[in-house]
Design a protein around this motif. Structure first.
Motif, short mmCIF file in Angstrom:
data_model
loop_
_atom_site.label_atom_id
_atom_site.label_comp_id
_atom_site.label_asym_id
_atom_site.label_seq_id
_atom_site.Cartn_x
_atom_site.Cartn_y
_atom_site.Cartn_z
N PRO A 61 89.74 62.41 68.41
CA PRO A 61 88.81 63.20 67.59
C PRO A 61 89.49 64.42 66.94
N THR A 62 89.35 64.51 65.62
CA THR A 62 89.90 65.63 64.85
C THR A 62 88.87 65.94 63.76
N PRO A 63 88.65 67.21 63.43
CA PRO A 63 87.59 67.53 62.46
C PRO A 63 87.78 66.81 61.11
N ARG A 64 86.66 66.46 60.46
CA ARG A 64 86.73 65.87 59.12
C ARG A 64 87.43 66.85 58.19
N PHE A 65 88.16 66.32 57.21
CA PHE A 65 89.00 67.22 56.40
C PHE A 65 89.25 66.63 55.01
N PHE A 66 89.79 67.49 54.16
CA PHE A 66 90.44 67.03 52.94
C PHE A 66 91.57 68.00 52.64
N GLU A 67 92.47 67.53 51.79
CA GLU A 67 93.63 68.35 51.42
C GLU A 67 93.52 68.61 49.93
N VAL A 68 93.88 69.81 49.51
CA VAL A 68 93.74 70.13 48.09
C VAL A 68 94.91 71.02 47.64
N SER A 69 95.45 70.72 46.45
CA SER A 69 96.65 71.47 46.03
C SER A 69 96.34 72.58 45.02
N SER A 70 95.07 72.63 44.54
CA SER A 70 94.68 73.72 43.64
C SER A 70 93.16 73.78 43.58
N THR A 71 92.62 74.88 43.07
CA THR A 71 91.16 75.00 42.96
C THR A 71 90.60 73.98 41.96
N GLU A 72 91.42 73.62 40.95
CA GLU A 72 90.98 72.65 39.94
C GLU A 72 90.69 71.29 40.59
N ALA A 73 91.40 71.00 41.69
CA ALA A 73 91.25 69.69 42.35
C ALA A 73 90.06 69.65 43.30
N LEU A 74 89.26 70.73 43.31
CA LEU A 74 88.15 70.81 44.27
C LEU A 74 86.88 70.06 43.85
N ILE A 75 86.91 69.44 42.67
CA ILE A 75 85.71 68.74 42.18
C ILE A 75 85.36 67.57 43.11
N ASN A 76 84.07 67.39 43.34
CA ASN A 76 83.54 66.26 44.14
C ASN A 76 84.00 66.23 45.60
N GLN A 77 84.37 67.37 46.14
CA GLN A 77 84.70 67.39 47.57
C GLN A 77 83.42 67.69 48.35
N ASP A 78 82.60 66.68 48.54
CA ASP A 78 81.30 66.94 49.17
C ASP A 78 81.09 66.14 50.46
N HIS A 79 82.18 65.54 50.99
CA HIS A 79 82.01 64.74 52.20
C HIS A 79 82.16 65.58 53.48
N CYS A 80 82.54 66.86 53.32
CA CYS A 80 82.64 67.75 54.49
C CYS A 80 81.55 68.82 54.38
N LYS A 81 80.96 69.16 55.51
CA LYS A 81 79.85 70.13 55.52
C LYS A 81 80.34 71.54 55.83
N PHE A 82 79.78 72.53 55.12
CA PHE A 82 80.05 73.94 55.44
C PHE A 82 79.43 74.28 56.80
N PRO A 83 79.98 75.26 57.54
CA PRO A 83 81.17 76.06 57.21
C PRO A 83 82.46 75.25 57.36
N LEU A 84 83.45 75.64 56.55
CA LEU A 84 84.76 75.00 56.56
C LEU A 84 85.82 76.04 56.93
N ILE A 85 86.99 75.57 57.33
CA ILE A 85 88.11 76.49 57.57
C ILE A 85 89.28 76.03 56.69
N VAL A 86 89.93 76.99 56.04
CA VAL A 86 91.00 76.70 55.07
C VAL A 86 92.33 77.20 55.64
#
Length: 296
Positions: free
Chosen positions: A135-160
């Motif tokens: 078990p490891t928390p659900r996640f995504f990886e992102v290389s810029s703020t522009e790439a943040l579109i449609n990242q809706d499979h993880c629920k807030f609060p998040l940790i960056v």
């Protein structure tokens, strides 16, 4: 380095080389964050390790960082190396010393280059955990703020977090984000300041533990250690930050005062994690445990 033991017999004293990176070796560059050298060690830490090795009957030779090793590699004069070097830059930096030693045929203590590379890169480590059903928390990886579109499979609060750092580099009170605006701001900060992608995970509210393991064929699980922040064991929204590591707000409770069930869960999982990334000799596994007693 021969000497006589109590019976008068002559024996050869083995020499252990010590590879490490000192905070003072790091030259801050323009634009560097304040915690750029957070993973490096103070000379007092190196002295404690050297003294412990010497107390076990070995001669100790302090080698230092990867550049020092490279200069002396043909004439090291050691039987084995105890490595705690962090390396210089990039996601393969912890692999630099082990690769050099492997190429030179010098045995060393601790994980090899592949394991160190995998475990420094949190995204690669998480992919292995998922494959091994750890078990490891659900996640995504992102290389810029522009790439943040449609990242809706993880629920807030998040940790960056930065993708490949240790010692809570890049972690502050702002790392836990509650909405899209805060997420964008923190991703922008991480990617620009640390020059690497951001790992964004679902935040696990609850308690924090760490479990050390020593050994290979039959690894021994050490007592579970609980992290106490600002006098609290139920951390809820609190988490390890760089500022907390360097303050007196952090305490370690060992052994953790937890139920037998939770201890068994953490012990078993720690061992599974240790084996999944093929740790060698020793390692440590960090956990967040949610309010229902589920470890991640």
């Amino acid at each position: 380095h021969g000497e006589r033991n109590k019976t008068g017999a002559f024996f050869i004293m083995k020499t252990v080389g010590l590879t490490f990176d000192l905070k003072t070796d790091y030259k801050f560059k323009e634009g560097d964050p304040l915690d750029a050298n957070a993973e490096f060690d103070s000379s007092s830490t190196i002295d404690v390790i050297a003294d412990a090795i010497a107390a076990n009957g070995f001669k100790v030779k302090k080698i230092g960082n990867a550049n020092n090793l490279l200069e002396k590699i043909d004439n090291l004069g050691v039987d084995i190396v105890f490595n705690i070097s962090e390396g210089l830059t990039g996601r393969n930096r912890e692999s630099q010393v082990p690769i050099l030693l492997e190429m030179a045929g010098i045995p060393f203590v601790g994980a090899d280059a592949l394991t160190l590379g995998l475990t420094l890169d949190k995204v690669m480590a998480k992919k292995i955990f998922i494959a091994e059903k750890i078990p490891t928390p659900r996640f995504f990886e992102v290389s810029s703020t522009e790439a943040l579109i449609n990242q809706d499979h993880c629920k807030f609060p998040l940790i960056v977090k930065p993708r490949f750092e240790g010692s809570s580099k890049g972690l502050s009170e702002s790392s836990r984000v509650e909405d899209t605006d805060e997420l964008k701001k923190q991703v922008d900060f991480i990617t620009k300041t640390y020059k690497q992608p951001a790992l964004v995970e679902e935040f696990i509210s609850g308690q924090e533990f760490t479990v050390a393991i020593v050994g290979n064929e039959n690894p021994e699980v050490m007592p579970v250690v609980q992290i106490k922040i600002d006098g609290k064991l139920k951390l809820n929204e609190k988490f390890y930050t760089f500022a907390r590591i360097t303050s007196d707000r952090l305490e370690y409770i060992c052994p953790a005062k937890i139920t037998v069930e939770l201890k068994k869960k953490l012990d078993d999982l720690a061992l599974k994690v240790y084996r999944s990334v093929e740790c060698r000799d020793f390692g440590r596994v960090d956990f967040r445990v949610d309010h229902d007693g589920n470890p991640y």
